[in-house]
Design a protein around this motif. Structure first.
Motif, PDB file in Angstrom:
ATOM      1  N   ILE A 133      -8.308  -3.216 -11.743  1.00 22.53           N
ATOM      2  CA  ILE A 133      -8.700  -1.864 -11.439  1.00 22.53           C
ATOM      3  C   ILE A 133      -9.935  -1.916 -10.966  1.00 22.53           C
ATOM      4  N   ALA A 134      -9.955  -1.672  -8.974  1.00 21.89           N
ATOM      5  CA  ALA A 134     -11.134  -0.761  -8.406  1.00 21.89           C
ATOM      6  C   ALA A 134     -10.846  -0.158  -8.086  1.00 21.89           C
ATOM      7  N   ILE A 142      -6.928   3.214  -4.925  1.00 19.05           N
ATOM      8  CA  ILE A 142      -7.333   2.498  -6.242  1.00 19.05           C
ATOM      9  C   ILE A 142      -6.655   1.163  -6.094  1.00 19.05           C
ATOM     10  N   LYS A 143      -7.090  -0.192  -6.197  1.00 17.65           N
ATOM     11  CA  LYS A 143      -6.477  -1.341  -6.387  1.00 17.65           C
ATOM     12  C   LYS A 143      -6.170  -1.264  -7.621  1.00 17.65           C
ATOM     13  N   VAL A 144      -4.365  -1.953  -7.787  1.00 14.70           N
ATOM     14  CA  VAL A 144      -4.356  -2.495  -9.270  1.00 14.70           C
ATOM     15  C   VAL A 144      -3.996  -3.730  -8.997  1.00 14.70           C
ATOM     16  N   GLY A 145      -3.385  -4.704 -10.165  1.00 12.11           N
ATOM     17  CA  GLY A 145      -3.565  -5.932  -9.523  1.00 12.11           C
ATOM     18  C   GLY A 145      -3.450  -6.594 -11.442  1.00 12.11           C
ATOM     19  N   THR A 160      -2.548  -1.193  -3.412  1.00 15.84           N
ATOM     20  CA  THR A 160      -2.759  -0.127  -3.422  1.00 15.84           C
ATOM     21  C   THR A 160      -2.787   1.003  -3.135  1.00 15.84           C
ATOM     22  N   LEU A 161      -3.052   2.297  -3.723  1.00 18.43           N
ATOM     23  CA  LEU A 161      -2.597   3.544  -3.812  1.00 18.43           C
ATOM     24  C   LEU A 161      -3.921   3.999  -2.849  1.00 18.43           C
ATOM     25  N   THR A 190       0.976  -1.310   0.276  1.00 15.63           N
ATOM     26  CA  THR A 190       0.154  -0.133  -0.032  1.00 15.63           C
ATOM     27  C   THR A 190       1.171   1.031  -0.199  1.00 15.63           C
ATOM     28  N   ILE A 191       0.336   2.494  -0.663  1.00 15.01           N
ATOM     29  CA  ILE A 191       1.497   3.986  -0.896  1.00 15.01           C
ATOM     30  C   ILE A 191       0.036   4.598  -0.953  1.00 15.01           C
ATOM     31  N   VAL A 192       0.890   5.573   0.080  1.00 19.88           N
ATOM     32  CA  VAL A 192      -0.187   6.652  -0.003  1.00 19.88           C
ATOM     33  C   VAL A 192       0.344   7.817  -1.102  1.00 19.88           C
TER      34      VAL A 192
END
Ligand code: UD1
Length: 426
Positions: A273-274, A280-283, A250-251, A15-17
């Motif tokens: 992308i969710a 925003i979640k990217v996989g 996860t951003l 996870t990143i901010v």
């Protein structure tokens, strides 16, 4: 010059901010010159370009401090309207001082600005806009001297929706007498952020985010505290990096509405992308698919500032993609470097034809500009073996310690700085 050393092949995860937006913060910092007093701006990232802007404000007589992510500027002691040539040349965004300084002091001396080597980057639209507001402009070589008693509102049509020219004209018109309209204005989210900041100080602006902006001039602004929006280009860079490394990231602190075009393109490439509020979640579990045609254009179309990063994903995709660059003519410098890593890309004028390859290989490459540098970092993360990215100062203009940010997502990336008298370590 610093280098980044990357051991590729590890999917990003975690996870990143996301940092505050450079391109929103820069005009906002310049716009603080429009008011007398203390302005506090939150969520300002620590970047080379921000340092340059704060140094210019200090040269003009302001007090400016940047601690954690908050900038405090006291403009009460500002006395000069002469932006030093050396600072003008070190950053294109120094041009943002023109509008606020002419509005506050009735005069400004600047020089032709510098910036990324991505194209000609003229300033004619800025100058014509200010002249329409009544400024008299004299160009003597690289020196530009501008005078006006008090600016007067006008109807201004931009031949092209330039982001910087829209912002400069907005800032100048805020203290002008009467009404200004800008038609064919740029619609970027950073322009909406500038409108919000100026209106928080008492300006009367409507329409940012559409192609017509109306500014009713006011006599005076009042100091305020303001927080800049999340950086959509940093968000997009991390999203592409997550997909290119087939990771799961996860951003947080994002604005997904500012990234509609990227989200659409990534989904077409098969990236999951969710979106949930500002998260925003990217996989990406499988090899991405090629995309027939992508064209960079003004917002809300696909942004030129994400073209080079997306090209890395397409270089690894299944099939042939075509990327057309419509904003800056010199923005394919990363192609040669990506080719050295095994990418199969052919450039014809402003179009790149990208034949995806199953894998890229680490190499020593050079960041030629800010976003090209970010693309090479993504390529390094997604490739087999070791990549060394040189000329990292370009990347530092827009990413707050990119190696720390990506390190939090498990990337194997380190920075090496020159050791005086002893070459580069190790
Ligand atoms: C801003 C962004 C930059 C982004 C660009 C396009 C900031 C600090 N930078 O740059 O990251 O890549 O928008 O989205 O916000 N032009 C002229 N005459 C002018 C001004 C511009 O011909 O007076 C041309 C430029 O050469 C270029 C195009 O217009 O081809 C777009 O430039 P512009 O929108 O002005 O970009 P910037 O504001 O410099």
């Amino acid at each position: 010059m610093d280098k980044l050393v990357i051991e590729g092949g590890k999917p990003l995860s975690g996870t990143i901010v996301i940092q505050g937006a450079k391109n929103a913060a820069l005009p906002i910092l310049a716009a603080s010159m429009l008011v007398e007093g203390k302005v506090t701006i939150d969520h300002v990232p620590k970047l080379l370009d921000i340092d340059v802007m704060l140094n210019i404000l200090r040269e003009l007589g302001c007090r400016a401090e940047h601690s954690n992510e908050t900038v405090m500027i006291d403009t009460s002691s500002a006395a000069s309207s002469h932006v030093p040539e050396e600072l003008m040349r070190s950053m294109r965004s120094s041009i943002f001082l023109m509008g606020p300084l002419i509005a506050r002091f009735g005069e400004v001396t600047i020089y032709q600005p510098g910036g990324c080597a991505i194209g000609e980057r003229k300033i004619d639209l800025h100058l014509r806009g200010l002249m329409a507001l009544g400024a008299q402009i004299e160009e003597r070589g690289s020196r530009i001297v501008c005078h006006a008693k008090r600016l007067k509102g006008a109807e201004i049509h931009l031949d092209f929706p330039s982001v910087g020219a829209t912002e400069n004209i907005m800032m100048a018109a805020v203290l002008a007498e009467g009404l200004t309209t800008i038609s064919n204005a740029a619609r970027e989210p950073e322009i909406q952020d500038l409108q919000r900041f100026l209106n928080t100080m008492g300006a009367k602006i409507i329409g940012a985010g559409t192609d017509t902006i109306t500014i009713e001039g006011v006599e005076k602004l009042a100091p305020c505290r303001y927080q800049v929006i999340p950086d959509r280009i940093v968000t997009g860079t991390v999203m592409v990096a997550a997909a290119a490394t087939r990771g799961q990231v996860t951003l947080q602190n994002t604005n997904p509405a500012h990234l509609t075009s990227l989200i659409h393109v990534l989904r077409r490439a098969g990236v999951q992308i969710a979106v949930d509020g500002d998260i925003i979640k990217v996989g990406c579990a499988n090899r991405p698919r090629a995309i027939e045609r992508i064209v960079t254009s003004p917002y809300p179309a696909f942004p030129t500032d994400l073209q080079s990063q997306l090209m890395v994903l397409l270089a690894l995709a299944d099939g042939v993609s075509v990327m057309k660059e419509n904003i800056f003519e010199g923005r394919f410098k990363h192609v040669d470097e990506l080719s050295r890593m095994g990418a199969d890309i052919r450039v014809d004028l402003n179009a790149a034809f990208i034949r995806g390859v199953p894998r890229l290989y680490g190499a020593t490459v050079e960041a030629t500009d800010l976003r090209a540098g970010a693309a090479l970092v993504i390529a390094g993360l997604a490739s087999h073996g070791k990549t060394i990215v040189e000329q990292v100062h370009h990347i530092d203009r827009g990413y707050d310690r990119i190696e720390t940010m990506l390190g939090r997502l498990g990337a194997r990336i380190s920075r090496y700085s020159p050791i005086p008298n002893n070459g580069i370590a190790p």
